[in-house]
Design a protein around this motif. Structure first.
Motif, short mmCIF file in Angstrom:
data_model
loop_
_atom_site.label_atom_id
_atom_site.label_comp_id
_atom_site.label_asym_id
_atom_site.label_seq_id
_atom_site.Cartn_x
_atom_site.Cartn_y
_atom_site.Cartn_z
N ASN A 119 -47.96 14.59 -7.64
CA ASN A 119 -48.03 13.92 -6.34
C ASN A 119 -48.58 14.83 -5.24
O ASN A 119 -48.59 14.46 -4.08
CB ASN A 119 -46.67 13.36 -5.94
N SER A 120 -49.02 16.03 -5.61
CA SER A 120 -49.62 17.00 -4.69
C SER A 120 -48.72 17.39 -3.52
O SER A 120 -49.20 17.88 -2.50
CB SER A 120 -50.96 16.48 -4.15
N ALA A 121 -47.42 17.18 -3.67
CA ALA A 121 -46.49 17.64 -2.64
C ALA A 121 -46.50 19.17 -2.61
O ALA A 121 -46.62 19.82 -3.64
CB ALA A 121 -45.08 17.12 -2.92
N GLN A 122 -46.38 19.73 -1.41
CA GLN A 122 -46.44 21.17 -1.24
C GLN A 122 -45.18 21.65 -0.54
O GLN A 122 -44.77 21.09 0.48
CB GLN A 122 -47.67 21.56 -0.43
N TYR A 123 -44.55 22.70 -1.08
CA TYR A 123 -43.30 23.23 -0.53
C TYR A 123 -43.45 24.72 -0.29
O TYR A 123 -43.95 25.45 -1.15
CB TYR A 123 -42.13 23.01 -1.49
N THR A 124 -43.00 25.17 0.87
CA THR A 124 -42.94 26.59 1.17
C THR A 124 -41.50 27.03 0.98
O THR A 124 -40.57 26.40 1.51
CB THR A 124 -43.39 26.88 2.61
#
Length: 146
Positions: A119-124
């Protein structure tokens, strides 16, 4: 004199910590807890909603094989662990990268970025010290490993 005794006591506890086989000592609120584990935490990344952790199974084994290391992804809201299947990795002195079946992790000494594949979610995430990981996290990992 009291400070010297406390330092000597702490040095003694540190030696016992280093010598304890099969136990992980966690210091918190002036207590020392012993917890038997079949793993040790090698890397730990966390934000308010996610945890990514690399663990080494069979910590007493001298030889390291790829099967001895696992990456786990924890979604804090659901409390569910997902095993991240490592496909490849790349390392340089400044940045390390891990390519998983489920996504991509890029990290340095201070923080990490995880990008989910589907889902191309990005987390830092912030890198946390592994010397004394959260007791609750250790319990969850031990429960997951069965």
């Amino acid at each position: 004199m009291v400070e010297r005794q406390n330092i000597t006591l702490l040095k003694g506890l540190w030696k016992k910590y280093k010598l304890a086989i099969g136990y992980r000592r966690i210091l918190y609120n002036d207590y020392v807890c012993k917890m038997p584990h079949k793993f040790i935490v090698k890397r730990l990344f966390e934000n308010s909603s996610h945890v990514i952790v690399e663990i080494k199974l069979n910590p007493l084994q001298q030889e390291n094989t790829s099967e001895d290391f696992q990456w786990l992804y924890l979604e804090k809201v659901s409390g569910a662990f997902i095993k991240l299947w490592l496909k490849s990795q790349d390392s340089s002195p400044a940045i390390e990268e891990r390519y998983f079946e489920q996504g991509y992790l890029k990290f340095n000494r201070n923080q990490a970025t995880f990008i989910e594949k589907f889902n191309s979610a990005q987390y830092t995430l912030d890198r946390k010290p592994v010397d004394y990981p959260d007791n609750q996290l250790n319990i969850l990992i031990a429960s997951y490993l069965g």
